[in-house]
Design a protein around this motif. Structure first.
Motif, PDB file in Angstrom:
ATOM      1  N   PRO A 137      -8.134  56.615  47.565  1.00 55.95           N
ATOM      2  CA  PRO A 137      -8.649  55.258  47.340  1.00 55.95           C
ATOM      3  C   PRO A 137      -9.361  54.720  48.570  1.00 55.95           C
ATOM      4  O   PRO A 137      -8.763  54.588  49.625  1.00 55.95           O
ATOM      5  N   GLY A 138     -10.646  54.482  48.443  1.00 59.41           N
ATOM      6  CA  GLY A 138     -11.436  53.990  49.570  1.00 59.41           C
ATOM      7  C   GLY A 138     -12.300  55.047  50.206  1.00 59.41           C
ATOM      8  O   GLY A 138     -13.126  54.739  51.063  1.00 59.41           O
ATOM      9  N   GLY A 139     -12.108  56.332  49.828  1.00 63.48           N
ATOM     10  CA  GLY A 139     -12.967  57.386  50.334  1.00 63.48           C
ATOM     11  C   GLY A 139     -12.372  58.120  51.525  1.00 63.48           C
ATOM     12  O   GLY A 139     -11.257  57.834  51.986  1.00 63.48           O
ATOM     13  N   PRO A 140     -13.117  59.093  52.070  1.00 61.60           N
ATOM     14  CA  PRO A 140     -12.623  59.910  53.196  1.00 61.60           C
ATOM     15  C   PRO A 140     -12.276  59.099  54.434  1.00 61.60           C
ATOM     16  O   PRO A 140     -11.299  59.391  55.125  1.00 61.60           O
ATOM     17  N   SER A 141     -13.075  58.073  54.743  1.00 64.04           N
ATOM     18  CA  SER A 141     -12.786  57.264  55.938  1.00 64.04           C
ATOM     19  C   SER A 141     -11.438  56.568  55.809  1.00 64.04           C
ATOM     20  O   SER A 141     -10.668  56.483  56.778  1.00 64.04           O
ATOM     21  N   ALA A 142     -11.141  56.073  54.605  1.00 61.46           N
ATOM     22  CA  ALA A 142      -9.844  55.420  54.381  1.00 61.46           C
ATOM     23  C   ALA A 142      -8.707  56.431  54.478  1.00 61.46           C
ATOM     24  O   ALA A 142      -7.605  56.097  54.942  1.00 61.46           O
ATOM     25  N   LEU A 143      -8.966  57.686  54.062  1.00 67.07           N
ATOM     26  CA  LEU A 143      -7.948  58.736  54.154  1.00 67.07           C
ATOM     27  C   LEU A 143      -7.581  59.004  55.611  1.00 67.07           C
ATOM     28  O   LEU A 143      -6.396  59.009  55.981  1.00 67.07           O
ATOM     29  N   PHE A 144      -8.576  59.253  56.467  1.00 68.26           N
ATOM     30  CA  PHE A 144      -8.290  59.571  57.867  1.00 68.26           C
ATOM     31  C   PHE A 144      -7.720  58.361  58.614  1.00 68.26           C
ATOM     32  O   PHE A 144      -6.924  58.525  59.551  1.00 68.26           O
ATOM     33  N   GLU A 145      -8.111  57.174  58.192  1.00 67.99           N
ATOM     34  CA  GLU A 145      -7.518  55.973  58.798  1.00 67.99           C
ATOM     35  C   GLU A 145      -6.042  55.878  58.438  1.00 67.99           C
ATOM     36  O   GLU A 145      -5.199  55.529  59.280  1.00 67.99           O
ATOM     37  N   TYR A 146      -5.719  56.202  57.181  1.00 67.80           N
ATOM     38  CA  TYR A 146      -4.315  56.190  56.745  1.00 67.80           C
ATOM     39  C   TYR A 146      -3.494  57.204  57.542  1.00 67.80           C
ATOM     40  O   TYR A 146      -2.391  56.910  58.009  1.00 67.80           O
ATOM     41  N   LEU A 147      -4.047  58.422  57.708  1.00 67.45           N
ATOM     42  CA  LEU A 147      -3.319  59.460  58.440  1.00 67.45           C
ATOM     43  C   LEU A 147      -3.086  59.054  59.894  1.00 67.45           C
ATOM     44  O   LEU A 147      -1.988  59.219  60.436  1.00 67.45           O
ATOM     45  N   SER A 148      -4.122  58.517  60.544  1.00 64.68           N
ATOM     46  CA  SER A 148      -3.994  58.150  61.955  1.00 64.68           C
ATOM     47  C   SER A 148      -2.989  57.020  62.166  1.00 64.68           C
ATOM     48  O   SER A 148      -2.282  56.997  63.183  1.00 64.68           O
ATOM     49  N   LYS A 149      -2.895  56.098  61.209  1.00 66.56           N
ATOM     50  CA  LYS A 149      -1.985  54.969  61.362  1.00 66.56           C
ATOM     51  C   LYS A 149      -0.533  55.345  61.054  1.00 66.56           C
ATOM     52  O   LYS A 149       0.398  54.709  61.563  1.00 66.56           O
ATOM     53  N   ASN A 150      -0.332  56.352  60.225  1.00 68.00           N
ATOM     54  CA  ASN A 150       1.023  56.672  59.773  1.00 68.00           C
ATOM     55  C   ASN A 150       1.634  57.881  60.466  1.00 68.00           C
ATOM     56  O   ASN A 150       2.802  58.194  60.245  1.00 68.00           O
ATOM     57  N   ILE A 151       0.860  58.594  61.275  1.00 68.48           N
ATOM     58  CA  ILE A 151       1.408  59.748  61.991  1.00 68.48           C
ATOM     59  C   ILE A 151       2.292  59.262  63.150  1.00 68.48           C
ATOM     60  O   ILE A 151       1.899  58.387  63.925  1.00 68.48           O
ATOM     61  N   LYS A 152       3.497  59.822  63.236  1.00 69.42           N
ATOM     62  CA  LYS A 152       4.402  59.542  64.356  1.00 69.42           C
ATOM     63  C   LYS A 152       4.511  60.828  65.178  1.00 69.42           C
ATOM     64  O   LYS A 152       5.059  61.830  64.707  1.00 69.42           O
ATOM     65  N   TYR A 153       3.967  60.777  66.358  1.00 68.34           N
ATOM     66  CA  TYR A 153       3.917  61.992  67.182  1.00 68.34           C
ATOM     67  C   TYR A 153       5.335  62.437  67.515  1.00 68.34           C
ATOM     68  O   TYR A 153       6.134  61.659  68.067  1.00 68.34           O
ATOM     69  N   PRO A 154       5.689  63.674  67.165  1.00 68.54           N
ATOM     70  CA  PRO A 154       7.045  64.155  67.469  1.00 68.54           C
ATOM     71  C   PRO A 154       7.327  64.108  68.976  1.00 68.54           C
ATOM     72  O   PRO A 154       6.473  64.462  69.797  1.00 68.54           O
ATOM     73  N   VAL A 155       8.534  63.665  69.335  1.00 68.07           N
ATOM     74  CA  VAL A 155       8.892  63.511  70.751  1.00 68.07           C
ATOM     75  C   VAL A 155       8.898  64.859  71.466  1.00 68.07           C
ATOM     76  O   VAL A 155       8.412  64.983  72.601  1.00 68.07           O
ATOM     77  N   VAL A 156       9.416  65.888  70.778  1.00 61.83           N
ATOM     78  CA  VAL A 156       9.499  67.219  71.402  1.00 61.83           C
ATOM     79  C   VAL A 156       8.105  67.739  71.710  1.00 61.83           C
ATOM     80  O   VAL A 156       7.837  68.251  72.806  1.00 61.83           O
ATOM     81  N   ALA A 157       7.185  67.605  70.733  1.00 65.31           N
ATOM     82  CA  ALA A 157       5.822  68.090  70.938  1.00 65.31           C
ATOM     83  C   ALA A 157       5.119  67.292  72.028  1.00 65.31           C
ATOM     84  O   ALA A 157       4.339  67.836  72.825  1.00 65.31           O
ATOM     85  N   GLU A 158       5.414  65.989  72.090  1.00 66.77           N
ATOM     86  CA  GLU A 158       4.778  65.146  73.107  1.00 66.77           C
ATOM     87  C   GLU A 158       5.271  65.512  74.499  1.00 66.77           C
ATOM     88  O   GLU A 158       4.489  65.573  75.455  1.00 66.77           O
ATOM     89  N   GLU A 159       6.573  65.774  74.620  1.00 61.79           N
ATOM     90  CA  GLU A 159       7.126  66.131  75.931  1.00 61.79           C
ATOM     91  C   GLU A 159       6.614  67.483  76.410  1.00 61.79           C
ATOM     92  O   GLU A 159       6.401  67.686  77.606  1.00 61.79           O
ATOM     93  N   ASN A 160       6.398  68.397  75.453  1.00 66.91           N
ATOM     94  CA  ASN A 160       5.914  69.729  75.804  1.00 66.91           C
ATOM     95  C   ASN A 160       4.389  69.825  75.843  1.00 66.91           C
ATOM     96  O   ASN A 160       3.838  70.906  76.100  1.00 66.91           O
ATOM     97  N   GLY A 161       3.713  68.708  75.559  1.00 66.69           N
ATOM     98  CA  GLY A 161       2.252  68.695  75.603  1.00 66.69           C
ATOM     99  C   GLY A 161       1.612  69.497  74.489  1.00 66.69           C
ATOM    100  O   GLY A 161       0.491  70.017  74.649  1.00 66.69           O
ATOM    101  N   VAL A 162       2.278  69.585  73.329  1.00 64.90           N
ATOM    102  CA  VAL A 162       1.754  70.368  72.208  1.00 64.90           C
ATOM    103  C   VAL A 162       0.824  69.484  71.383  1.00 64.90           C
ATOM    104  O   VAL A 162       1.178  68.355  71.008  1.00 64.90           O
ATOM    105  N   GLN A 163      -0.347  69.976  71.098  1.00 69.21           N
ATOM    106  CA  GLN A 163      -1.293  69.267  70.246  1.00 69.21           C
ATOM    107  C   GLN A 163      -2.142  70.286  69.487  1.00 69.21           C
ATOM    108  O   GLN A 163      -2.140  71.466  69.803  1.00 69.21           O
ATOM    109  N   GLY A 164      -2.861  69.780  68.472  1.00 70.40           N
ATOM    110  CA  GLY A 164      -3.687  70.684  67.672  1.00 70.40           C
ATOM    111  C   GLY A 164      -3.919  70.126  66.280  1.00 70.40           C
ATOM    112  O   GLY A 164      -3.599  68.973  65.971  1.00 70.40           O
ATOM    113  N   ARG A 165      -4.493  70.977  65.416  1.00 67.95           N
ATOM    114  CA  ARG A 165      -4.846  70.539  64.059  1.00 67.95           C
ATOM    115  C   ARG A 165      -4.059  71.366  63.049  1.00 67.95           C
ATOM    116  O   ARG A 165      -4.185  72.590  63.005  1.00 67.95           O
TER     117      ARG A 165
END
Length: 277
Positions: free
Chosen positions: A186-214
């Motif tokens: 609903p709202g198109g691709p831009s609304a989808l990626f906005e929803y994902l970015s707002k609702n993602i909670k970065y895992p503490v373990v991954a953040e402490e270990n500097g893990v990132q990616g897609r």
């Protein structure tokens, strides 16, 4: 108590008896009755004029209101008459359907030869011989018909109705990769990626270990728009995979995809990016 007479001036002579009557006060008092009379007449005329104006105004307003009511009544009656005339004009005489009588010649149904017992054969199913047909001068057709014009009539034929092929049915359980109308957030691709970015909670373990990616996630958009069968097809880290799966499952209902005008199940792929600031 004596009555007060505003017009009678006899009291002036009594007051000024033996006094200088040439003094201005005597003349003023002497004319008091006349002034009072003029004042009363003037006030009476003013009140009479006001009353006349009020009565005239009320009469004019009543007259105008009655005229307007009469005009409105005439307009309403005229509009009703026009509506009746319009209805009468629209009402057309029903067209009499002309029925053409088909000219049909008498015929005998053609019987396909079939071996049966004599007691199983009905009289109308017996095959007519050539001699019998020549005697009756009856044609052979698809039915036993009693005609109405043996000279110019035609033998009644069976009409073959060709059934139209049914449109292909879409399997309800089949999952499509590509359809005519792809499902949409609903709202198109831009609304989808906005929803994902707002609702993602970065895992503490991954953040402490500097893990990132897609993380690449696939899922199925059902016929009602709900999300099912969420899977990670490209993993980065177990903690990031788990969070990506959670966010995708929490998405609201999508606009379902369509094939041949019907809602179908469609497989969809979404990348969920985790990036440290």
């Amino acid at each position: 108590m004596a009555k007060i007479d505003l017009i009678d001036n006899s009291w002036v002579d009594l007051v000024f008896e033996g006094k200088n009557q040439a003094y201005g006060a005597y003349q003023l008092r002497k004319d008091t009755g006349k002034r009072n009379l003029k004042a009363m007449i003037t006030m009476f005329l003013i009140f009479a004029a006001i009353a006349a104006i009020v009565i005239a105004k009320v009469s004019i307003e009543n007259y105008i209101a009655s005229q307007n009511a009469a005009i409105e009544a005439d307009v309403e009656l005229q509009s009703l008459a026009e509506k009746k005339e319009a209805k009468a004009e629209r009402k057309e005489e029903p067209e009499v359907e002309k029925i053409e009588i088909e000219r049909v010649k008498s015929s005998v149904a053609f019987t396909v030869p079939e071996i049966k017992k004599d007691e199983e054969v009905k009289e109308e199913q017996e095959i007519k011989s050539q001699d019998e047909l020549q005697e009756t001068n009856t044609a052979i057709g698809a039915f036993n018909v009693e005609g109405n014009d043996e000279t110019a009539g035609e033998v009644l034929k069976a009409k073959e109705v060709i059934a139209e092929p049914e449109p292909p049915k879409v399997e309800e359980t089949k999952v499509f990769d590509v359809v005519e109308e792809m499902p949409q957030f609903p709202g198109g691709p831009s609304a989808l990626f906005e929803y994902l970015s707002k609702n993602i909670k970065y895992p503490v373990v991954a953040e402490e270990n500097g893990v990132q990616g897609r993380v690449i996630v696939t899922f199925v958009v059902e016929r009602d728009g709900s999300i099912t069968d969420v899977k990670v097809v490209k993993s980065v880290d177990p903690s990031l995979d788990k969070e990506a799966t959670r966010v995708v499952k929490s998405m609201p209902h999508w606009i379902p995809g369509k094939q041949n005008g019907s809602a179908v199940r469609v497989k969809y792929t979404v990348p969920v990016t985790f990036k440290l600031q």
